[in-house]
Motif scaffolding. Structure first.
Motif, short mmCIF file in Angstrom:
data_model
loop_
_atom_site.label_atom_id
_atom_site.label_comp_id
_atom_site.label_asym_id
_atom_site.label_seq_id
_atom_site.Cartn_x
_atom_site.Cartn_y
_atom_site.Cartn_z
N SER A 191 -5.11 6.23 -0.20
CA SER A 191 -5.19 4.81 -0.54
C SER A 191 -5.85 4.06 0.62
O SER A 191 -5.94 4.57 1.75
N GLY A 230 -4.74 1.55 2.22
CA GLY A 230 -3.76 1.30 3.27
C GLY A 230 -3.56 2.51 4.16
O GLY A 230 -3.47 2.39 5.39
N ASN A 231 -3.49 3.71 3.56
CA ASN A 231 -3.32 4.93 4.36
C ASN A 231 -4.60 5.26 5.15
O ASN A 231 -4.52 5.79 6.26
N ARG A 236 -4.27 3.33 8.20
CA ARG A 236 -3.35 3.96 9.15
C ARG A 236 -4.05 5.11 9.89
O ARG A 236 -3.84 5.29 11.10
N GLY A 285 -5.67 -5.05 4.42
CA GLY A 285 -5.32 -4.10 3.36
C GLY A 285 -3.97 -3.42 3.51
O GLY A 285 -3.65 -2.52 2.73
N LEU A 286 -3.16 -3.84 4.50
CA LEU A 286 -1.87 -3.18 4.72
C LEU A 286 -0.75 -3.89 3.97
O LEU A 286 -0.74 -5.12 3.86
N ASP A 287 0.20 -3.11 3.47
CA ASP A 287 1.39 -3.69 2.87
C ASP A 287 2.33 -4.17 3.97
O ASP A 287 2.15 -3.83 5.14
N PRO A 288 3.35 -4.97 3.64
CA PRO A 288 4.22 -5.54 4.68
C PRO A 288 4.89 -4.50 5.57
O PRO A 288 5.07 -4.73 6.78
N VAL A 289 5.29 -3.36 5.01
CA VAL A 289 5.92 -2.32 5.83
C VAL A 289 4.92 -1.78 6.86
O VAL A 289 5.24 -1.61 8.04
N ALA A 290 3.69 -1.52 6.42
CA ALA A 290 2.66 -1.02 7.32
C ALA A 290 2.30 -2.06 8.38
O ALA A 290 2.01 -1.71 9.53
N VAL A 291 2.32 -3.34 8.00
CA VAL A 291 2.07 -4.41 8.98
C VAL A 291 3.13 -4.37 10.08
O VAL A 291 2.81 -4.49 11.27
N GLN A 337 -5.35 -13.24 9.47
CA GLN A 337 -3.95 -13.52 9.15
C GLN A 337 -3.34 -14.27 10.35
O GLN A 337 -2.71 -13.69 11.23
#
Length: 298
Positions: free
Chosen positions: A134, A136-137, A140, A162-168, A191
């Motif tokens: 994905s 997001g990955n 990472r 492109g990161l979800d809140p957990v990845a942020v 952001q």
């Protein structure tokens, strides 16, 4: 090695277009520096000059007193805005290869890969091709590529995109962790709430020129003087005609009043009390998003 990253009067032109004009700032060891501006303002150009991807027409980038050369560039962790990964290469092999390019042995590289894929939550994808991940990955993995050689400086262009809140949260913790180890960290981001929360200092760039530079609190203190007044019984527009009031915004029981310098705040309080009880009365600072709009529009 702990030394400040010094960007000293960089100028870059493309024909008649000036992309950067006398760009200067310093990122101290252990500092997280937020670099913000509109698209095309010159953020990525500055970062590419730091990495040597672009050459400046004038000015210099140094780590401490030493101009950045090829050996020092190997000690920089760089994350480009456009993903610079090999899409058909497996995650683990790619990260190990990149670590070895930075001077690590095969064994050291493999150890660092194992550390960072676990830290960033992508260990289960270590044998996958990058283009099967994905977005997001992939982001990472791109961060792992910037960290895998244990760099002395981190330069990250839009790392939270492109990161979800957990990845942020994971990435934020990593940046704070590296700063705590004495690494100068610079990152760009749109952001601004995240920049305000993470950064020790912020630089706002417009049209290739640094327009504002300082700690978040210092920059927020340079905006207009505002008071938040809780006056539940006050009628609409109650403060607009008071001496020194430039305007007001009323949201329910709370009114934010903009003042000219030198205005008597106690006179505002007296006017509010004349309408009934006052439940809140405090100075209000603009957040970084509001300040950014003011600087860019100016």
């Amino acid at each position: 090695m702990t030394a400040p990253l010094i960007v000293d009067r960089l100028t870059k032109r493309y024909g008649s277009l000036t992309a950067l004009q006398d760009m200067s700032f310093t990122v101290a060891p252990g500092e997280i520096f937020g670099f913000v501006g509109s698209n095309g303002a010159g953020k990525s150009t500055t970062m590419r000059i730091i990495l040597g991807v672009l050459g400046a027409d004038s000015g210099q980038v140094r780590l401490g007193e030493r101009p950045i050369d090829l050996d020092l560039r190997r000690r920089i962790g760089y994350m480009p805005e456009e993903r610079g990964l090999y899409p058909k290469m497996k995650v683990g092999k790619q990260l190990s290869f990149l670590a070895q390019l930075h001077g690590l042995s095969r064994a050291e590289a493999d150890d660092q890969v194992e550390t960072w894929v676990r830290r960033l939550g992508i260990h289960e994808r270590i044998n996958d091709d990058v283009n099967n991940l994905s977005l997001g990955n992939q982001q990472r993995v791109q961060l792992a590529a910037a960290l895998v050689h244990n760099p002395d400086v981190l330069v990250l262009d839009e790392p939270f995109s492109g990161l979800d809140p957990v990845a942020v949260d994971v990435m934020s913790d990593v940046l704070k962790e590296k700063a705590a180890q004495g690494v100068p960290v610079i990152f760009s981001s749109h952001q601004l709430e995240l920049v305000q929360r993470l950064c020790d200092r912020v630089g706002i760039i417009t049209k290739g020129t640094m327009r504002a530079l300082g700690t978040v609190d210092d920059l927020r203190s340079t905006g207009e003087i505002r008071l938040d007044v809780g006056a539940p019984a006050a009628p609409s527009g109650w403060a607009d005609h008071l001496p020194g009031v430039q305007g007001s915004v009323q949201r329910g029981a709370l009114t934010t009043v903009s003042l000219t310098p030198g205005t008597d705040e106690q006179a505002i309080l007296a006017a509010a009390l004349a309408t009934g009880p006052v439940t809140h009365f405090a100075l209000s600072k603009p957040d970084l998003t509001e300040l950014f709009r003011e600087v860019v529009s100016a």
